[in-house]
Every structure is written in C-alpha cells, then in structure tokens.
Design a protein around this motif. Sequence first.
Motif, PDB file in Angstrom:
ATOM      1  N   LYS A 119      35.399  35.963  41.204  1.00  0.00           N
ATOM      2  CA  LYS A 119      36.569  37.127  41.178  1.00  0.00           C
ATOM      3  C   LYS A 119      35.861  38.158  40.438  1.00  0.00           C
ATOM      4  O   LYS A 119      35.444  38.121  39.309  1.00  0.00           O
ATOM      5  CB  LYS A 119      37.758  36.838  40.995  1.00  0.00           C
ATOM      6  CG  LYS A 119      38.782  37.909  41.172  1.00  0.00           C
ATOM      7  CD  LYS A 119      40.243  37.272  40.441  1.00  0.00           C
ATOM      8  CE  LYS A 119      41.099  38.269  40.818  1.00  0.00           C
ATOM      9  NZ  LYS A 119      42.598  37.971  40.258  1.00  0.00           N
ATOM     10  N   THR A 121      36.846  41.169  38.446  1.00  0.00           N
ATOM     11  CA  THR A 121      37.942  41.446  37.873  1.00  0.00           C
ATOM     12  C   THR A 121      38.149  43.394  37.568  1.00  0.00           C
ATOM     13  O   THR A 121      37.157  44.022  37.793  1.00  0.00           O
ATOM     14  CB  THR A 121      38.122  41.067  36.314  1.00  0.00           C
ATOM     15  OG1 THR A 121      36.914  41.348  35.490  1.00  0.00           O
ATOM     16  CG2 THR A 121      38.203  39.381  36.471  1.00  0.00           C
ATOM     17  N   LEU A 122      39.210  43.808  37.122  1.00  0.00           N
ATOM     18  CA  LEU A 122      39.200  45.284  36.802  1.00  0.00           C
ATOM     19  C   LEU A 122      38.620  45.589  35.770  1.00  0.00           C
ATOM     20  O   LEU A 122      37.824  46.956  35.766  1.00  0.00           O
ATOM     21  CB  LEU A 122      40.828  45.358  36.537  1.00  0.00           C
ATOM     22  CG  LEU A 122      41.130  46.862  36.111  1.00  0.00           C
ATOM     23  CD1 LEU A 122      40.826  47.783  37.307  1.00  0.00           C
ATOM     24  CD2 LEU A 122      42.764  47.075  35.638  1.00  0.00           C
ATOM     25  N   GLN A 123      38.130  44.664  34.787  1.00  0.00           N
ATOM     26  CA  GLN A 123      37.348  44.810  33.693  1.00  0.00           C
ATOM     27  C   GLN A 123      36.004  45.156  34.136  1.00  0.00           C
ATOM     28  O   GLN A 123      35.080  45.976  33.884  1.00  0.00           O
ATOM     29  CB  GLN A 123      37.410  43.670  32.565  1.00  0.00           C
ATOM     30  CG  GLN A 123      36.494  44.153  31.402  1.00  0.00           C
ATOM     31  CD  GLN A 123      36.876  43.026  30.442  1.00  0.00           C
ATOM     32  OE1 GLN A 123      37.922  42.499  30.331  1.00  0.00           O
ATOM     33  NE2 GLN A 123      35.432  42.858  29.741  1.00  0.00           N
ATOM     34  N   THR A 124      35.608  44.419  35.131  1.00  0.00           N
ATOM     35  CA  THR A 124      34.154  44.375  35.578  1.00  0.00           C
ATOM     36  C   THR A 124      34.045  45.782  36.391  1.00  0.00           C
ATOM     37  O   THR A 124      32.961  46.344  36.189  1.00  0.00           O
ATOM     38  CB  THR A 124      34.126  43.211  36.552  1.00  0.00           C
ATOM     39  OG1 THR A 124      33.803  41.986  36.004  1.00  0.00           O
ATOM     40  CG2 THR A 124      32.559  43.193  37.379  1.00  0.00           C
ATOM     41  N   SER A 269      33.580  38.050  30.396  1.00  0.00           N
ATOM     42  CA  SER A 269      33.229  37.336  31.739  1.00  0.00           C
ATOM     43  C   SER A 269      32.696  35.887  31.358  1.00  0.00           C
ATOM     44  O   SER A 269      32.089  35.711  30.232  1.00  0.00           O
ATOM     45  CB  SER A 269      32.291  38.196  32.630  1.00  0.00           C
ATOM     46  OG  SER A 269      31.807  37.722  33.796  1.00  0.00           O
TER      47      SER A 269
END
Length: 292
Positions: A119, A121-124, A269
């Motif tokens: 997945k 993520t928004l952080q990525t 992550s």
Amino acid sequence: MNTKVKGYILGAVAAATYGMNPLFTLPLYKEGMNPDSVLFFRYLFAIPILGIMLKARGRSFSLKRKEILPLVILGWLVAISSLTLFQSYNYMEAGIASTILFVYPILVALIMAVAFKEKITLQTVLCIFLALSGIGLLYKGGDGTTLSLVGVGLVMASALSYAIYIVGVNRPILKDVATLKVTFYVLLFGLSLFLVRVDFGQSLHVVDKWYLWGNLIALAIFPTAILGALEPVTAVFFGVTIFGESLTPRLCCGIVLIILAVTFIIAGSNITTHLVRFRKLFPRLPIKKKGH
C-alpha cells in the motif's frame, strides 16, 4: 559507550564514506581516466579485500546452484548503478548528482507498491512530493545554468538500478546468504560488465602516477554499496571545499528537502527492513571462553 550508540556511529561513518566517491574519482578523471577504467580497478581491488574479510569470518565461498543467477543479475544491477553515477559526474557537479541519487529509497517504496502490491500511504505520497520539489530546486545549477538532462537521467538510472538491487537482494532465495558473501559475488559478477566495456583490457586506461593508484585503492576501500543520509552531505562538502563547486541557499534547500523526504519514508515505512541488511555485513564474532 553502549552497543547501540556504537552501531549508530559505525552506520554514520559507513554512510558518509560513500560520499567520498567524487573525492577519489574526480582527480582520476582530470588525468584522463574514464568511468569504465576507474570502476574496473575499483571493483578489481575491492574483491580480494572482501574475500579476505569473508575468510577471516570463517564464511564459505560456496554457492547453491539456485543462488548463482540471482547474484549475477544483482552484480550487473550494481555495476550499472555505479557506471551511470560515475558517468553523471561528467555532466553535473558531483555533490548534486549524489544528492539526486539519494531518492533511491523512494523508488524502493514505489517498486514494492507496483510489483508486490504494498500500500502507498499518504506519507509516501508526501515524501515523493518533497523529493521532486528538492530536485526541482537543484535543477538550476549554482551558476544559473540548468542541469544537464543527460546527467539527471544517468543519476535517476543509477538510483533505479540500485533500488531494484535492494528489492532483489531481499528476496527469499538469498535470505540465508550472508551479506558479506552477497557483496563479494555482486562485485565479482559486476566486474564482468567493466571487463567487457574495457575490451578485456585493450582500452583500459592505466594511471602512471603513484598517488593516483592511491585514489583507486581508496575507492575500493572507503566507498562501498552502503548508502545513507550522510552520503549527499559528504559529497557536497568535498565538492564545495575541494573542487570549488558552488553552493547557494536554493541548492541547500533542495538538498534538505530530498534528505527529509528520504528520512521520513524510511522512518515510516516497512522498506526499512530492506535498507538495513548491510548491518549484517560485520556480524559479531563468537568469543571463545577460556578452557574451551
């Protein structure tokens, strides 16, 4: 000093040493050497050093048949990564090239998402935006000229090759192979690429000054396949202080953005597990008790 602190210090030193690539490479270029010749000697000199380390730790050189092809492929990936990075030094300042190269953990995250359905993520996503913003700030050089698209392409190819290597080296087929042995065979198989590119020695450039041999040996010893957060900082430091490369506030902001992006993506992550395999490179040796 406890073991954890020592580990952080050793990790920082290992990361920083990769930034010494330009320090030892650029003087060789000035004397007429090309990337293929430099990397041929770098790999050639590093292999026996790793072999001695492997033997000193009591490791076997033997490989299972199923491990050979993956190591050959990984060797070529690392060699391509080295070659494209070293070629980029001819098109842009080495410190900038090393900083752009540092986006490879973000590419690892993207590969894991695309190939292994992990997945995003928004952080990525935010980290990717930060990294692209940083590269955008670096795009115009310190003297006002824009970076070479060829140079940027070469660095991105280097980062992508290394990211694929990171993913590949952590696949189950190699999980039980000691990292030191993996590194030994990666360099050994990677050397074959440069052997072909120098026409099996016919077009190999051999230096004629003793101190340049010192540069080649230093390249084999200090910079390794280990990359870390201090790598671009070290490369920029040597570029500015020794080679007169320019450093403006805008370039500093670009470098900081890229480092922040990569730091955040590693910290938040599961690709962290892919990036710490090098810690096993120096396993703790068993201590024999007296009387045994």
